[in-house]
Design a protein around this motif. Structure first.
Motif, PDB file in Angstrom:
ATOM      1  N   SER A 228       2.860 -16.288  16.037  1.00  0.00           N
ATOM      2  CA  SER A 228       1.601 -15.764  16.768  1.00  0.00           C
ATOM      3  C   SER A 228       0.342 -15.449  15.965  1.00  0.00           C
ATOM      4  O   SER A 228      -0.685 -15.676  16.280  1.00  0.00           O
ATOM      5  CB  SER A 228       2.182 -14.718  17.974  1.00  0.00           C
ATOM      6  OG  SER A 228       3.114 -14.990  18.839  1.00  0.00           O
ATOM      7  N   LEU A 229       1.009 -14.623  15.049  1.00  0.00           N
ATOM      8  CA  LEU A 229      -0.310 -14.209  14.008  1.00  0.00           C
ATOM      9  C   LEU A 229      -0.835 -15.178  13.055  1.00  0.00           C
ATOM     10  O   LEU A 229      -1.976 -15.260  13.221  1.00  0.00           O
ATOM     11  CB  LEU A 229       0.434 -13.142  12.972  1.00  0.00           C
ATOM     12  CG  LEU A 229       0.790 -11.910  13.426  1.00  0.00           C
ATOM     13  CD1 LEU A 229       1.781 -11.129  12.494  1.00  0.00           C
ATOM     14  CD2 LEU A 229      -0.386 -11.018  13.676  1.00  0.00           C
ATOM     15  N   ALA A 230      -0.416 -16.446  12.896  1.00  0.00           N
ATOM     16  CA  ALA A 230      -0.796 -17.736  12.330  1.00  0.00           C
ATOM     17  C   ALA A 230      -1.748 -18.180  13.312  1.00  0.00           C
ATOM     18  O   ALA A 230      -2.756 -18.804  12.960  1.00  0.00           O
ATOM     19  CB  ALA A 230       0.382 -18.564  11.702  1.00  0.00           C
ATOM     20  N   ALA A 231      -1.183 -18.304  14.646  1.00  0.00           N
ATOM     21  CA  ALA A 231      -2.290 -19.013  15.712  1.00  0.00           C
ATOM     22  C   ALA A 231      -3.379 -18.063  15.812  1.00  0.00           C
ATOM     23  O   ALA A 231      -4.413 -18.803  15.818  1.00  0.00           O
ATOM     24  CB  ALA A 231      -1.301 -19.064  16.989  1.00  0.00           C
ATOM     25  N   CYS A 232      -3.297 -16.733  15.850  1.00  0.00           N
ATOM     26  CA  CYS A 232      -4.506 -15.955  15.958  1.00  0.00           C
ATOM     27  C   CYS A 232      -5.541 -16.232  14.674  1.00  0.00           C
ATOM     28  O   CYS A 232      -6.762 -16.311  15.205  1.00  0.00           O
ATOM     29  CB  CYS A 232      -4.100 -14.472  16.128  1.00  0.00           C
ATOM     30  SG  CYS A 232      -3.152 -14.161  17.522  1.00  0.00           S
ATOM     31  N   ALA A 233      -4.649 -16.410  13.691  1.00  0.00           N
ATOM     32  CA  ALA A 233      -5.694 -16.764  12.488  1.00  0.00           C
ATOM     33  C   ALA A 233      -6.539 -17.820  12.594  1.00  0.00           C
ATOM     34  O   ALA A 233      -7.597 -18.193  11.913  1.00  0.00           O
ATOM     35  CB  ALA A 233      -4.820 -16.519  11.183  1.00  0.00           C
ATOM     36  N   ALA A 238      -1.620 -17.504  21.689  1.00  0.00           N
ATOM     37  CA  ALA A 238      -0.205 -17.598  21.755  1.00  0.00           C
ATOM     38  C   ALA A 238       0.438 -16.928  22.828  1.00  0.00           C
ATOM     39  O   ALA A 238      -0.148 -16.314  23.389  1.00  0.00           O
ATOM     40  CB  ALA A 238       0.154 -17.149  20.155  1.00  0.00           C
ATOM     41  N   ILE A 239       2.051 -17.157  22.748  1.00  0.00           N
ATOM     42  CA  ILE A 239       2.629 -16.169  23.527  1.00  0.00           C
ATOM     43  C   ILE A 239       3.804 -15.629  22.898  1.00  0.00           C
ATOM     44  O   ILE A 239       4.473 -16.406  21.924  1.00  0.00           O
ATOM     45  CB  ILE A 239       3.415 -17.321  24.769  1.00  0.00           C
ATOM     46  CG1 ILE A 239       2.222 -17.639  25.577  1.00  0.00           C
ATOM     47  CG2 ILE A 239       4.314 -16.409  25.436  1.00  0.00           C
ATOM     48  CD1 ILE A 239       2.750 -18.736  26.660  1.00  0.00           C
ATOM     49  N   GLY A 240       3.974 -14.460  23.159  1.00  0.00           N
ATOM     50  CA  GLY A 240       4.849 -13.786  22.161  1.00  0.00           C
ATOM     51  C   GLY A 240       6.536 -13.944  22.934  1.00  0.00           C
ATOM     52  O   GLY A 240       6.602 -14.214  23.876  1.00  0.00           O
ATOM     53  N   ALA A 245       4.246  -9.113  20.874  1.00  0.00           N
ATOM     54  CA  ALA A 245       3.754  -9.457  19.636  1.00  0.00           C
ATOM     55  C   ALA A 245       2.196  -8.816  19.577  1.00  0.00           C
ATOM     56  O   ALA A 245       2.056  -8.563  18.247  1.00  0.00           O
ATOM     57  CB  ALA A 245       3.523 -10.854  19.787  1.00  0.00           C
ATOM     58  N   SER A 246       1.664  -8.428  20.623  1.00  0.00           N
ATOM     59  CA  SER A 246       0.327  -7.850  20.595  1.00  0.00           C
ATOM     60  C   SER A 246       0.350  -6.531  19.850  1.00  0.00           C
ATOM     61  O   SER A 246      -0.608  -6.158  19.482  1.00  0.00           O
ATOM     62  CB  SER A 246      -0.655  -7.919  21.759  1.00  0.00           C
ATOM     63  OG  SER A 246       0.238  -6.894  22.597  1.00  0.00           O
ATOM     64  N   ALA A 247       1.411  -5.898  20.090  1.00  0.00           N
ATOM     65  CA  ALA A 247       1.740  -4.472  19.597  1.00  0.00           C
ATOM     66  C   ALA A 247       1.799  -4.394  17.859  1.00  0.00           C
ATOM     67  O   ALA A 247       1.533  -3.542  17.173  1.00  0.00           O
ATOM     68  CB  ALA A 247       2.832  -3.898  20.031  1.00  0.00           C
ATOM     69  N   LEU A 293       8.050  -8.849  31.169  1.00  0.00           N
ATOM     70  CA  LEU A 293       6.943  -9.275  30.511  1.00  0.00           C
ATOM     71  C   LEU A 293       5.819  -8.044  30.002  1.00  0.00           C
ATOM     72  O   LEU A 293       5.690  -6.967  30.753  1.00  0.00           O
ATOM     73  CB  LEU A 293       6.191  -9.868  31.660  1.00  0.00           C
ATOM     74  CG  LEU A 293       6.807 -11.449  32.271  1.00  0.00           C
ATOM     75  CD1 LEU A 293       5.812 -11.966  32.979  1.00  0.00           C
ATOM     76  CD2 LEU A 293       7.016 -12.208  31.045  1.00  0.00           C
ATOM     77  N   SER A 294       5.298  -8.272  29.003  1.00  0.00           N
ATOM     78  CA  SER A 294       4.429  -7.336  28.379  1.00  0.00           C
ATOM     79  C   SER A 294       2.930  -7.451  29.402  1.00  0.00           C
ATOM     80  O   SER A 294       3.093  -8.333  30.403  1.00  0.00           O
ATOM     81  CB  SER A 294       3.788  -7.599  27.199  1.00  0.00           C
ATOM     82  OG  SER A 294       3.177  -9.185  27.266  1.00  0.00           O
TER      83      SER A 294
END
Length: 363
Positions: A228-233, A238-240, A245-247, A293-294
């Motif tokens: 997910s972090l790689a997608a954000c970059a 993304a979906i955790g 994953a956002s935390a 779910l978050s």
């Protein structure tokens, strides 16, 4: 006066030695973890569950855990805990199944619990959360938002991840149909295999490769948020998976599926404390709060949230559509007929991929 004091002290000592009058002995509970508690995924979720257990029962229990327990070392760890007086022992990964079964035979007075396995014994039960329910919901969300080219960084090709992939794809296809988007029904979810539960470098590399191939949404399935972090970059949503994953810095994540192991641990230990524990094959979902779910990212439209939440409410009430047929595999064979739902046995032994998945199961 001295004699009277001595008599009182002796009486107290005798009373303390009588059964039921001494302070109750703590239940010793042990856990074996496949990785470390700070992996930000699978083991982190188990650690959260362990903390919930400790908070619930406080001084009634004594809790220990051992990290990085692979299959080769699991029997030794389980045996040592049993020899040290632990009366309830949890193995938290599929690889712990056979070693735990072996040790359970030698310690019939110890309660053993194995996560994600299928073998049981008179003193060994199993427990697993229906993560595929969460997968179905986040897939449904993605489809409603029109994502028809998803890339999934999967882990090991065993039934648990396979049914997660199929559940996600099933929800994705439903959402795409309801959204009215144009899509290729044979290839909405491209899956690549890490062949590991945790490989931050591999997760990053595979996520980047999927983005380069044109995937517009990344589905993380490994035990770290690195996919997910790689997608954000790369400015791709993304979906955790497994934890929020956002935390852990993945702010592009639209939503995460979350294991809630504390529900199992508190209920099972409570039964042991009360003397009512027995080996069972537990398979809980949203109806038992074993999956969560978050919070949704603000980029998820309100109408989409409402539809996903409505489906979630159905699951909480016992209506699970995550594997409601018709479902056909990549070769077009009907695996789950129309109107039927997959059985627990079918879910636990799943070795096929749904039509709509691009990519094959590794040998």
């Amino acid at each position: 006066m001295r004699r009277r004091s001595l008599i009182v002290i002796c009486c107290l000592a005798v009373l303390a030695a009588l059964p039921g009058l001494a302070q109750a002995e703590k239940l010793k509970v042990a856990f074996a973890l496949i990785g470390t508690v700070n992996d930000q995924g699978w083991n982190h979720a188990h650690a959260v569950g362990i903390e919930a257990l400790k908070k619930k029962f406080g001084d009634q229990i004594e809790v220990s855990y051992t990290e990085n327990v692979g299959a080769a070392d699991a029997e030794r760890v389980f045996r040592q805990y049993a020899q040290d007086g632990y009366k309830m022992i949890f193995g938290t990964t599929f690889e712990h199944m056979d070693p735990m079964l072996q040790v359970a035979k030698d310690f019939p007075d110890v309660a053993f619990e194995h996560c994600s396995g299928y073998k049981t014994a008179p003193n060994m039960g199993t427990y697993m959360a229906r993560i595929e329910q969460g997968e179905y919901l986040v897939g449904y969300m993605a489809g409603l938002m029109g994502y028809s080219n998803v890339g999934t960084v999967s882990t090991n090709p065993i039934p648990e991840p396979i049914r997660g992939i199929n559940g996600f794809t099933h929800g994705l296809l439903r959402g795409l149909k309801e959204s009215g988007a144009k899509f290729n029904p044979d290839a909405v979810n491209t899956v690549v295999w890490l062949k590991s539960w945790r490989d931050p470098i591999g997760e990053t590399t595979m996520s980047e490769a999927l983005v380069q191939r044109g995937c517009t949404l990344i589905r993380q399935m490994a035990d770290t948020p690195d996919a997910s972090l790689a997608a954000c970059a790369k400015n791709v949503p993304a979906i955790g998976y497994g934890a929020d994953a956002s935390a852990f810095g993945a702010k592009c994540v639209l939503v995460s599926t979350i294991w809630n192991w504390g529900e199992f641990y508190t209920r099972l230990v409570k039964a042991k404390l009360e003397g009512s524990w027995k080996p069972e094959e537990l398979y809980w979902g949203f109806e038992k709060d074993a999956i969560q779910l978050s919070a949704f990212n603000e980029k998820v439209p309100a109408p989409v949230r409402e539809k996903v939440t409505a489906e979630l409410d159905l699951m909480k009430k016992g209506t699970d559509n995550s594997f409601l047929g018709p479902m056909v595999d990549q070769d077009g064979k009907v695996m789950i007929p129309e109107g039927k739902r997959a059985t627990v046995q079918e879910l636990y032994t799943m070795r096929w991929l749904l039509k709509g998945v691009s990519g094959k199961l590794p040998e």
